[in-house]
Design a protein around this motif. Structure first.
Motif, PDB file in Angstrom:
ATOM      1  N   VAL A  27      -5.129  -0.711  -3.524  1.00 35.19           N
ATOM      2  CA  VAL A  27      -4.028   0.187  -3.201  1.00 35.19           C
ATOM      3  C   VAL A  27      -2.840  -0.606  -2.667  1.00 35.19           C
ATOM      4  O   VAL A  27      -1.697  -0.362  -3.042  1.00 35.19           O
ATOM      5  CB  VAL A  27      -4.469   1.244  -2.164  1.00 35.19           C
ATOM      6  CG1 VAL A  27      -3.302   2.161  -1.816  1.00 35.19           C
ATOM      7  CG2 VAL A  27      -5.628   2.048  -2.717  1.00 35.19           C
ATOM      8  N   SER A  28      -3.120  -1.564  -1.788  1.00 34.29           N
ATOM      9  CA  SER A  28      -2.035  -2.354  -1.209  1.00 34.29           C
ATOM     10  C   SER A  28      -1.758  -3.555  -2.105  1.00 34.29           C
ATOM     11  O   SER A  28      -1.804  -3.449  -3.325  1.00 34.29           O
ATOM     12  CB  SER A  28      -2.391  -2.775   0.216  1.00 34.29           C
ATOM     13  OG  SER A  28      -3.631  -3.458   0.233  1.00 34.29           O
ATOM     14  N   ASP A  29      -1.514  -4.707  -1.529  1.00 30.11           N
ATOM     15  CA  ASP A  29      -1.191  -5.914  -2.290  1.00 30.11           C
ATOM     16  C   ASP A  29      -2.397  -6.357  -3.123  1.00 30.11           C
ATOM     17  O   ASP A  29      -3.470  -6.608  -2.576  1.00 30.11           O
ATOM     18  CB  ASP A  29      -0.798  -7.031  -1.318  1.00 30.11           C
ATOM     19  CG  ASP A  29      -0.208  -8.237  -2.029  1.00 30.11           C
ATOM     20  OD1 ASP A  29      -0.436  -8.368  -3.250  1.00 30.11           O
ATOM     21  OD2 ASP A  29       0.480  -9.036  -1.374  1.00 30.11           O
ATOM     22  N   GLY A  34      -2.373  -7.492   1.702  1.00 20.85           N
ATOM     23  CA  GLY A  34      -1.903  -6.269   2.338  1.00 20.85           C
ATOM     24  C   GLY A  34      -2.948  -5.693   3.276  1.00 20.85           C
ATOM     25  O   GLY A  34      -4.107  -6.114   3.304  1.00 20.85           O
ATOM     26  N   GLY A  37      -6.149  -0.135   2.135  1.00 21.34           N
ATOM     27  CA  GLY A  37      -5.517   0.887   1.316  1.00 21.34           C
ATOM     28  C   GLY A  37      -5.499   2.265   1.938  1.00 21.34           C
ATOM     29  O   GLY A  37      -4.606   3.069   1.640  1.00 21.34           O
ATOM     30  N   HIS A  40      -2.197   3.115   3.435  1.00 20.37           N
ATOM     31  CA  HIS A  40      -1.199   3.520   2.455  1.00 20.37           C
ATOM     32  C   HIS A  40      -1.399   4.990   2.074  1.00 20.37           C
ATOM     33  O   HIS A  40      -0.445   5.771   2.003  1.00 20.37           O
ATOM     34  CB  HIS A  40      -1.307   2.651   1.195  1.00 20.37           C
ATOM     35  CG  HIS A  40      -0.688   1.301   1.331  1.00 20.37           C
ATOM     36  ND1 HIS A  40       0.601   1.033   0.939  1.00 20.37           N
ATOM     37  CD2 HIS A  40      -1.189   0.134   1.798  1.00 20.37           C
ATOM     38  CE1 HIS A  40       0.872  -0.237   1.160  1.00 20.37           C
ATOM     39  NE2 HIS A  40      -0.204  -0.810   1.683  1.00 20.37           N
ATOM     40  N   THR A  83       7.158  -1.131  -1.220  1.00 21.14           N
ATOM     41  CA  THR A  83       5.722  -1.435  -1.234  1.00 21.14           C
ATOM     42  C   THR A  83       4.909  -0.153  -1.267  1.00 21.14           C
ATOM     43  O   THR A  83       3.916  -0.043  -2.006  1.00 21.14           O
ATOM     44  CB  THR A  83       5.340  -2.258   0.003  1.00 21.14           C
ATOM     45  OG1 THR A  83       6.107  -3.457   0.026  1.00 21.14           O
ATOM     46  CG2 THR A  83       3.865  -2.604  -0.003  1.00 21.14           C
ATOM     47  N   ARG A  86       5.083   1.379  -4.757  1.00 21.77           N
ATOM     48  CA  ARG A  86       4.203   0.735  -5.732  1.00 21.77           C
ATOM     49  C   ARG A  86       2.735   1.049  -5.470  1.00 21.77           C
ATOM     50  O   ARG A  86       1.931   1.147  -6.403  1.00 21.77           O
ATOM     51  CB  ARG A  86       4.429  -0.781  -5.723  1.00 21.77           C
ATOM     52  CG  ARG A  86       5.745  -1.210  -6.332  1.00 21.77           C
ATOM     53  CD  ARG A  86       5.788  -2.713  -6.551  1.00 21.77           C
ATOM     54  NE  ARG A  86       5.738  -3.441  -5.300  1.00 21.77           N
ATOM     55  CZ  ARG A  86       6.796  -3.794  -4.593  1.00 21.77           C
ATOM     56  NH1 ARG A  86       8.022  -3.458  -5.021  1.00 21.77           N
ATOM     57  NH2 ARG A  86       6.677  -4.465  -3.473  1.00 21.77           N
ATOM     58  N   SER A  87       2.365   1.217  -4.212  1.00 22.63           N
ATOM     59  CA  SER A  87       0.964   1.521  -3.910  1.00 22.63           C
ATOM     60  C   SER A  87       0.564   2.891  -4.441  1.00 22.63           C
ATOM     61  O   SER A  87      -0.596   3.102  -4.814  1.00 22.63           O
ATOM     62  CB  SER A  87       0.727   1.458  -2.399  1.00 22.63           C
ATOM     63  OG  SER A  87       1.319   2.557  -1.718  1.00 22.63           O
ATOM     64  N   ARG A  90      -0.541   2.370  -7.946  1.00 17.27           N
ATOM     65  CA  ARG A  90      -1.769   1.601  -8.152  1.00 17.27           C
ATOM     66  C   ARG A  90      -3.022   2.460  -8.084  1.00 17.27           C
ATOM     67  O   ARG A  90      -4.039   2.126  -8.686  1.00 17.27           O
ATOM     68  CB  ARG A  90      -1.876   0.493  -7.097  1.00 17.27           C
ATOM     69  CG  ARG A  90      -0.856  -0.619  -7.263  1.00 17.27           C
ATOM     70  CD  ARG A  90      -1.203  -1.814  -6.384  1.00 17.27           C
ATOM     71  NE  ARG A  90      -0.120  -2.773  -6.365  1.00 17.27           N
ATOM     72  CZ  ARG A  90       0.743  -2.916  -5.372  1.00 17.27           C
ATOM     73  NH1 ARG A  90       0.620  -2.140  -4.294  1.00 17.27           N
ATOM     74  NH2 ARG A  90       1.700  -3.809  -5.431  1.00 17.27           N
TER      75      ARG A  90
END
Length: 276
Positions: A27-29, A34, A37, A40, A83, A86-87, A90
């Motif tokens: 979910v994150s980087d 990151g 998740g 997020h 960020t 974008r998460s 994902r």
């Protein structure tokens, strides 16, 4: 109001942690640098709950002491709006559907379901963008399976091509066989093959017949009026969502619009659970 907001965040964070632990996903980087998740996902729940933009929710959440404590983030450690944007992309649709199912369970659903469809506007983008992207479909058809006891949304199907109710109804109903003992639907779901499929799985179909002959009147007269009368709960859920969150979706890409609708339904379920 502040206490209610924090209760929502606690419930959203608990759901996010439980689901992200059961279905690990990036979910994150993606490189692993990151933070977890579920944080997020919690911010996405809060974003819809507060009807905020990505930039607004980062600013607001970073100033909320109890929210920062719950997320275990310092004021300067919150993700950038880009960020967070974008998460959201994902997380696959299957995971968002998992959040929806878990949120419905929090509402303690019963055994009777109602199915109905509505349309959400997708014209919020500029005319220039619509022309440049060759986007001519202006509304999304959304079919929901709603529990009539709690008015929670059990499942959601979104489409930009407006399939017939009998097609989407069959798909939604058969993938939720284990959750319902009976299913109510209006004449748009009049399909004998759907009735037979539901009966073979032990689900009682309460689908109204279209009137072509005298025996269709007889079929409708034999419907359980009390159970079928609860079909309006599906319309109530749609009405509540449109009054609370608006009748339009804001993302530009169709797949983000689908995910936004499922996320909105999940937030609606969490809010319903707080009212119980």
């Amino acid at each position: 109001m502040t206490n209610l907001l924090f209760r929502f965040v606690k419930q959203a964070a608990s759901l996010a942690q439980k689901r992200c632990a059961a279905s690990p996903t990036a979910v994150s980087d993606p490189t692993g640098h990151g933070f977890p998740g579920w944080k997020h996902v919690t911010l996405h729940f809060l974003r819809v709950h507060m009807d905020a933009t990505y930039r607004e929710i980062v600013d607001w959440a970073s100033e909320m002491d109890r929210v920062r404590g719950l997320l275990q983030l310092a004021r300067t450690a919150f993700p950038a709006p880009s960020t967070l944007y974008r998460s959201f992309e994902r997380v696959p649709m299957s995971i968002w559907r998992g959040f929806l199912r878990e949120s419905a369970n929090i509402c303690d659903p019963g055994s009777h379901g109602a199915i109905d469809a509505t349309f959400f506007d997708r014209e919020t983008a500029s005319r220039h963008y619509q022309h440049r992207s060759d986007r001519h479909i202006r509304t999304l058809k959304t079919t929901a399976l709603v529990d009539t006891d709690s008015c929670a949304i059990l499942d959601l199907h979104c489409s930009a091509h407006w399939p017939h109710d009998t097609q989407t109804g069959r798909r939604v109903a058969l993938r939720n066989i284990g959750k319902i003992e009976s299913l109510a639907g209006d004449k748009g779901y009049d399909d004998q093959s759907l009735r037979d499929a539901l009966r073979s799985e032990g689900v009682r179909p309460l689908l109204r017949h279209r009137l072509f002959a005298a025996y269709d009147h007889a079929h409708n007269a034999r419907l359980d009026s009390e159970l079928y009368g609860q079909r309006w709960m599906a319309e109530t859920a749609f009405s509540a969502i449109k009054r609370r969150f608006g009748p339009a979706v804001h993302p530009r890409a169709w797949y983000r619009e689908f995910r936004e609708l499922v996320l909105t339904a999940t937030v609606y379920n969490l809010e319903q659970a707080l009212k119980q």
